[in-house]
Motif scaffolding. Structure first.
Motif, PDB file in Angstrom:
ATOM      1  N   SER A   6       9.654  11.718   6.933  1.00  0.00           N
ATOM      2  CA  SER A   6       8.560  11.864   5.999  1.00  0.00           C
ATOM      3  C   SER A   6       8.457  13.354   5.696  1.00  0.00           C
ATOM      4  N   SER A   7       7.958  13.700   4.488  1.00  0.00           N
ATOM      5  CA  SER A   7       8.064  15.096   4.080  1.00  0.00           C
ATOM      6  C   SER A   7       6.997  15.991   4.701  1.00  0.00           C
ATOM      7  N   SER A   8       6.063  15.441   5.443  1.00  0.00           N
ATOM      8  CA  SER A   8       5.079  16.313   6.077  1.00  0.00           C
ATOM      9  C   SER A   8       4.799  15.806   7.475  1.00  0.00           C
ATOM     10  N   SER A   9       4.125  16.642   8.227  1.00  0.00           N
ATOM     11  CA  SER A   9       3.796  16.230   9.586  1.00  0.00           C
ATOM     12  C   SER A   9       2.333  15.813   9.661  1.00  0.00           C
ATOM     13  N   THR A  10       1.726  15.585   8.491  1.00  0.00           N
ATOM     14  CA  THR A  10       0.295  15.304   8.470  1.00  0.00           C
ATOM     15  C   THR A  10      -0.004  13.819   8.423  1.00  0.00           C
ATOM     16  N   GLY A  11       0.990  12.997   8.625  1.00  0.00           N
ATOM     17  CA  GLY A  11       0.751  11.559   8.593  1.00  0.00           C
ATOM     18  C   GLY A  11       0.905  10.995   7.195  1.00  0.00           C
ATOM     19  N   ALA A  12       0.767   9.705   7.099  1.00  0.00           N
ATOM     20  CA  ALA A  12       0.988   9.052   5.809  1.00  0.00           C
ATOM     21  C   ALA A  12       0.157   7.784   5.689  1.00  0.00           C
ATOM     22  N   GLY A  13      -0.214   7.527   4.444  1.00  0.00           N
ATOM     23  CA  GLY A  13      -0.755   6.219   4.087  1.00  0.00           C
ATOM     24  C   GLY A  13       0.333   5.470   3.352  1.00  0.00           C
ATOM     25  N   ARG A  14       0.042   4.231   2.981  1.00  0.00           N
ATOM     26  CA  ARG A  14       1.090   3.477   2.279  1.00  0.00           C
ATOM     27  C   ARG A  14       0.494   2.307   1.516  1.00  0.00           C
ATOM     28  N   TYR A  15       1.297   1.819   0.583  1.00  0.00           N
ATOM     29  CA  TYR A  15       0.994   0.542  -0.062  1.00  0.00           C
ATOM     30  C   TYR A  15       2.248  -0.301   0.095  1.00  0.00           C
ATOM     31  N   ALA A  16       2.051  -1.569   0.414  1.00  0.00           N
ATOM     32  CA  ALA A  16       3.206  -2.405   0.775  1.00  0.00           C
ATOM     33  C   ALA A  16       3.106  -3.766   0.086  1.00  0.00           C
ATOM     34  N   PRO A  17       3.380  -3.810  -1.214  1.00  0.00           N
ATOM     35  CA  PRO A  17       3.257  -5.089  -1.913  1.00  0.00           C
ATOM     36  C   PRO A  17       4.358  -6.086  -1.554  1.00  0.00           C
ATOM     37  N   SER A  18       4.013  -7.349  -1.612  1.00  0.00           N
ATOM     38  CA  SER A  18       5.011  -8.422  -1.510  1.00  0.00           C
ATOM     39  C   SER A  18       5.394  -8.807  -2.933  1.00  0.00           C
ATOM     40  N   PRO A  19       6.680  -8.766  -3.260  1.00  0.00           N
ATOM     41  CA  PRO A  19       7.070  -8.968  -4.666  1.00  0.00           C
ATOM     42  C   PRO A  19       7.120 -10.439  -5.062  1.00  0.00           C
ATOM     43  N   SER A  20       5.962 -11.086  -4.973  1.00  0.00           N
ATOM     44  CA  SER A  20       5.910 -12.518  -5.276  1.00  0.00           C
ATOM     45  C   SER A  20       5.469 -12.763  -6.713  1.00  0.00           C
ATOM     46  N   GLY A  21       5.110 -11.720  -7.423  1.00  0.00           N
ATOM     47  CA  GLY A  21       4.673 -11.867  -8.814  1.00  0.00           C
ATOM     48  C   GLY A  21       4.059 -10.552  -9.260  1.00  0.00           C
ATOM     49  N   ASP A  22       3.428 -10.564 -10.427  1.00  0.00           N
ATOM     50  CA  ASP A  22       2.811  -9.315 -10.894  1.00  0.00           C
ATOM     51  C   ASP A  22       1.568  -8.993 -10.063  1.00  0.00           C
ATOM     52  N   LEU A  23       1.296  -7.706  -9.921  1.00  0.00           N
ATOM     53  CA  LEU A  23       0.064  -7.287  -9.251  1.00  0.00           C
ATOM     54  C   LEU A  23      -1.112  -7.602 -10.168  1.00  0.00           C
ATOM     55  N   HIS A  24      -2.205  -8.079  -9.592  1.00  0.00           N
ATOM     56  CA  HIS A  24      -3.388  -8.269 -10.423  1.00  0.00           C
ATOM     57  C   HIS A  24      -4.379  -7.146 -10.147  1.00  0.00           C
ATOM     58  N   ILE A  25      -5.477  -7.215 -10.860  1.00  0.00           N
ATOM     59  CA  ILE A  25      -6.436  -6.106 -10.821  1.00  0.00           C
ATOM     60  C   ILE A  25      -6.958  -5.845  -9.394  1.00  0.00           C
ATOM     61  N   GLY A  26      -7.009  -6.896  -8.575  1.00  0.00           N
ATOM     62  CA  GLY A  26      -7.439  -6.720  -7.184  1.00  0.00           C
ATOM     63  C   GLY A  26      -6.394  -5.939  -6.391  1.00  0.00           C
ATOM     64  N   ASN A  27      -5.127  -6.286  -6.588  1.00  0.00           N
ATOM     65  CA  ASN A  27      -4.043  -5.543  -5.925  1.00  0.00           C
ATOM     66  C   ASN A  27      -4.038  -4.088  -6.397  1.00  0.00           C
ATOM     67  N   LEU A  28      -4.227  -3.891  -7.702  1.00  0.00           N
ATOM     68  CA  LEU A  28      -4.200  -2.524  -8.240  1.00  0.00           C
ATOM     69  C   LEU A  28      -5.351  -1.707  -7.668  1.00  0.00           C
ATOM     70  N   ARG A  29      -6.502  -2.346  -7.521  1.00  0.00           N
ATOM     71  CA  ARG A  29      -7.662  -1.632  -6.954  1.00  0.00           C
ATOM     72  C   ARG A  29      -7.399  -1.248  -5.504  1.00  0.00           C
ATOM     73  N   THR A  30      -6.810  -2.173  -4.731  1.00  0.00           N
ATOM     74  CA  THR A  30      -6.494  -1.848  -3.337  1.00  0.00           C
ATOM     75  C   THR A  30      -5.461  -0.725  -3.274  1.00  0.00           C
ATOM     76  N   ALA A  31      -4.472  -0.771  -4.169  1.00  0.00           N
ATOM     77  CA  ALA A  31      -3.447   0.281  -4.187  1.00  0.00           C
ATOM     78  C   ALA A  31      -4.072   1.636  -4.508  1.00  0.00           C
ATOM     79  N   ILE A  32      -4.983   1.645  -5.477  1.00  0.00           N
ATOM     80  CA  ILE A  32      -5.660   2.907  -5.826  1.00  0.00           C
ATOM     81  C   ILE A  32      -6.450   3.427  -4.625  1.00  0.00           C
ATOM     82  N   LEU A  33      -7.136   2.523  -3.933  1.00  0.00           N
ATOM     83  CA  LEU A  33      -7.909   2.960  -2.756  1.00  0.00           C
ATOM     84  C   LEU A  33      -6.988   3.510  -1.663  1.00  0.00           C
TER      85      LEU A  33
END
Ligand code: GLU
Length: 311
Positions: A6-33
């Motif tokens: 990882s490019s820093s030593s400060t830790g990381a967050g992540r988003y990990a979608p399952s590619p079962s279809g298009d993301l909906h507005i709920g998924n997009l909101r969680t990703a933004i958060l």
């Protein structure tokens, strides 16, 4: 344990979608958060595609395009779980060598029918195959039943700390590590990957909160550090059910077809979080994680997200 740099030593967050279809507005909101939590705490933000299961061709590419279109950026390359099978195998081998796994020959139906152990959590595996003798195991193998591999858990419950939910204590059962078809199970892969990628902050939908004690326990067994969790409220439809494709114009593509831009969608999501912003960069300037709404966002079938004339 392997480490994906990882490019820093400060830790990381992540988003990990399952590619079962298009993301909906709920998924997009969680990703933004998830992105906001990481970016406002000086962390890297990683993108991982959980493509061991439920894969729809082309979905991963569209999901990544949509995430980029709403202004989410990530550090390093996208990691695909399908490229990491040896690492899951290695983790399973370590647990097996430590005597922490056993083969389970139960069918889904048998598990549902078996009485749950006294005081056991609802839906928890009752331990049917936990103490099979060698002869019984051999007999089941020769019947040709495909065996799943389960964790031999030594606790029934485990506590985690969640930034939104506080201390959360939940069930740990003998969870599946490798399914009968040989595919490593979600609860294992997510723990192995977060550990290998240096993820120390997991922000995701609160539907996954009940799985978290199991994952945190598994992480401890694998010698991985404790992670900061934030399980954020979901987006629900007008009936209070989890948002789904059938709820109308819920994807970015649907919105584009109605003439709404990704900026309009970001603005609606920002508004649901109590902010006025049209870009994720603007949102990042004003975001305070202590103030995210505790309640689900109910997406009414009006306004931005449904075509005119919908009931
Ligand atoms: N791929 C999982 C899902 O989309 C993500 C789980 C997680 O964030 O841990 O449900």
């Amino acid at each position: 344990m392997d480490r994906v740099p990882s490019s820093s030593s400060t830790g990381a967050g992540r988003y990990a979608p399952s590619p079962s279809g298009d993301l909906h507005i709920g998924n997009l909101r969680t990703a933004i958060l998830a992105w906001l939590f990481a970016r406002t705490t000086g962390r890297d933000f990683l993108m991982r595609v959980d493509d061991l299961d439920r894969v729809r061709p082309g979905a991963a590419e569209r999901q990544l395009d949509d995430l980029a279109a709403i202004g989410i950026d990530w550090d390093g390359d996208v990691v695909y779980q399908s490229t990491r099978l040896p690492h899951y195998r290695a983790a399973i081998d370590r647990l097996t060598a430590a005597g922490r796994t056993y083969e389970c020959f139960c069918t889904r139906r048998e598990i549902q029918q078996a009485a749950t152990a006294p005081h056991g959590p609802m839906g928890a595996y009752p331990g049917t195959c936990r103490n099979l003798t060698d002869e019984q195991r051999t007999a089941r193998r020769t019947e040709g039943r495909p065996a799943a591999l389960r964790l031999r858990a030594e606790v029934g419950e485990y506590s985690i700390i969640d930034l939104l939910h506080g201390e959360y204590r939940g069930a740990v059962d003998d969870l599946v590590l490798r399914r009968g078809d040989g595919v490593p199970a979600y609860n294992l892969t997510v723990v192995v990957d977060d550990g290998a990628q240096g993820v120390d902050q997991v922000v995701r939908g609160d539907d996954l909160l009940p799985s978290t004690p199991r994952q945190a326990y598994l992480a401890e067994l694998l010698g991985l550090p404790v992670v900061e969790y934030a399980h954020v409220p979901l987006v629900l439809n007008a009936e209070g059910k989890r948002l789904a494709k059938r709820d109308g114009a819920v994807t970015l593509a649907d919105q584009r077809a109605l003439g709404n831009t990704p900026g309009d969608v970001v603005a609606a999501i920002a508004n649901s979080l109590g902010y006025t912003a049209r870009t994720t960069a603007e949102l990042r300037e004003v975001f305070e994680r202590a103030h995210i709404p505790a309640e689900p966002w109910i997406l009414e079938p009006i306004g931005l997200f449904l075509p005119e004339g919908c009931p």
